[in-house]
Design an enzyme around this catalytic site. Sequence first.
Site, mmCIF file in Angstrom:
data_model
loop_
_atom_site.group_PDB
_atom_site.id
_atom_site.type_symbol
_atom_site.label_atom_id
_atom_site.label_comp_id
_atom_site.label_asym_id
_atom_site.label_seq_id
_atom_site.Cartn_x
_atom_site.Cartn_y
_atom_site.Cartn_z
ATOM 1 N N LYS A 31 -2.591 -2.207 7.805
ATOM 2 C CA LYS A 31 -3.824 -1.871 8.749
ATOM 3 C C LYS A 31 -3.821 -0.705 9.408
ATOM 4 C CE LYS A 31 -6.176 -6.317 9.760
ATOM 5 N NZ LYS A 31 -6.406 -7.082 10.841
ATOM 6 N N ARG A 72 -14.347 -16.570 14.586
ATOM 7 C CA ARG A 72 -15.426 -16.071 15.684
ATOM 8 C C ARG A 72 -16.684 -16.375 14.895
ATOM 9 N NH1 ARG A 72 -11.930 -10.616 15.940
ATOM 10 N NH2 ARG A 72 -11.532 -11.360 14.147
ATOM 11 N N HIS A 126 -7.342 -13.724 21.717
ATOM 12 C CA HIS A 126 -6.082 -14.183 21.061
ATOM 13 C C HIS A 126 -5.645 -15.209 22.221
ATOM 14 C CE1 HIS A 126 -5.867 -10.101 18.745
ATOM 15 N NE2 HIS A 126 -6.278 -11.367 17.785
ATOM 16 N N SER A 183 -9.564 -6.577 17.957
ATOM 17 C CA SER A 183 -8.561 -5.575 18.514
ATOM 18 C C SER A 183 -9.099 -4.148 17.948
ATOM 19 C CB SER A 183 -7.280 -5.829 17.720
ATOM 20 O OG SER A 183 -6.700 -7.077 18.204
HETATM 21 P P1 ADP Z 1 -5.195 -10.579 11.282
HETATM 22 O O1 ADP Z 1 -4.850 -8.908 11.061
HETATM 23 O O2 ADP Z 1 -4.310 -11.632 10.920
HETATM 24 O O3 ADP Z 1 -6.447 -10.651 11.236
HETATM 25 P P2 ADP Z 1 -5.729 -10.365 14.304
HETATM 26 O O4 ADP Z 1 -4.501 -10.106 15.111
HETATM 27 O O5 ADP Z 1 -6.718 -9.353 13.967
HETATM 28 O O6 ADP Z 1 -4.937 -10.382 12.975
HETATM 29 O O7 ADP Z 1 -6.239 -11.699 14.435
HETATM 30 C C1 ADP Z 1 -5.283 -13.062 14.476
HETATM 31 C C2 ADP Z 1 -6.144 -14.252 14.431
HETATM 32 O O8 ADP Z 1 -6.919 -14.207 15.673
HETATM 33 C C3 ADP Z 1 -7.442 -14.307 13.219
HETATM 34 O O9 ADP Z 1 -7.432 -15.870 12.903
HETATM 35 C C4 ADP Z 1 -8.486 -14.008 14.256
HETATM 36 O O10 ADP Z 1 -9.605 -14.519 13.422
HETATM 37 C C5 ADP Z 1 -8.256 -14.391 15.398
HETATM 38 N N1 ADP Z 1 -8.919 -13.759 16.439
HETATM 39 C C6 ADP Z 1 -9.087 -12.478 16.565
HETATM 40 N N2 ADP Z 1 -9.909 -12.243 17.745
HETATM 41 C C7 ADP Z 1 -10.201 -13.349 18.174
HETATM 42 C C8 ADP Z 1 -11.350 -13.862 19.165
HETATM 43 N N3 ADP Z 1 -11.920 -12.949 19.918
HETATM 44 N N4 ADP Z 1 -11.512 -15.041 19.618
HETATM 45 C C9 ADP Z 1 -11.000 -16.067 18.611
HETATM 46 N N5 ADP Z 1 -10.003 -15.777 17.489
HETATM 47 C C10 ADP Z 1 -9.835 -14.361 17.503
#
Ligand code: ADP
Length: 159
Positions: free
Chosen positions: A42, A91, A18, A129
Site C-alpha cells: 500500500k 463503510r 477506526h 486513511s
Molecule cells: P486495510 O488496509 O486492511 O483496509 P485499513 O486501516 O484501511 O486497513 O482499515 C482497517 C479496517 O477498518 C477495514 O475493515 C476498514 O473497512 C475499516 N475502516 C476504515 N475506515 C473506517 C471508517 N471510517 N469506519 C468504519 N470502518 C472503517
Amino acid sequence: MPRTAIYPGTFDPISLGHVDVVLRGLKLVDRIVIGVAENIGKGPMFDLQTRLAMVREVFADESRVEAVAFTGLLVDLAHQYQAQAILRGLRAASDFEYEFQMATMNRRLDESIETVFVMAREDYTFVSSRFIREIASMGGDVSSLVPPAVLPHLPNQQG
Ligand code: ADP
C-alpha cells in the site's frame, strides 16, 4: 477464558472511524488486539513503528485494547493471541467485495475463527486513511477525522 478479537489494518494513520470500530467491538468481546500490518504494497505514508506508536497512544488509557505489529498471516496472529474473532469495519458497499474475499480466505485457512463486521458510524462512513493523508498533504484541516494524538504527526496541521 477472555473473548478476544483481532482488529487488523494498515492504520495509515488511525482515524476516528477506526476508533469507532474498536469501541463497538469492545461491546462484543473482552479484549481487542489491534494488528498493525506492515503492508508494503500500500506504500504507507507512515512506517510501521510510527503507525503502531500512534495506535498505542490513542488507546493508552484503554486496558482492554493492545496494539501489535504483524507481518505474517492474520490467522497466525489470531492463534498467537488465542482470539476467537477477527473484527472489521464496513463503510459502504464498496468495502464489501474486498472484505468478503478476505473473510472467506481466512475462513478457508481456519474455520474456527469468525470474522465479525461492525457498521461505521454515519458521520464516519466517508472517512478513510487515504483521504486523511491526501487532505493533510494539500493543507486541509483533518482535525475532525483523526484522534488528537494523531494530528501532530500529519503535515500542515495546527495540532
Ligand atoms: P486495510 O488496509 O486492511 O483496509 P485499513 O486501516 O484501511 O486497513 O482499515 C482497517 C479496517 O477498518 C477495514 O475493515 C476498514 O473497512 C475499516 N475502516 C476504515 N475506515 C473506517 C471508517 N471510517 N469506519 C468504519 N470502518 C472503517
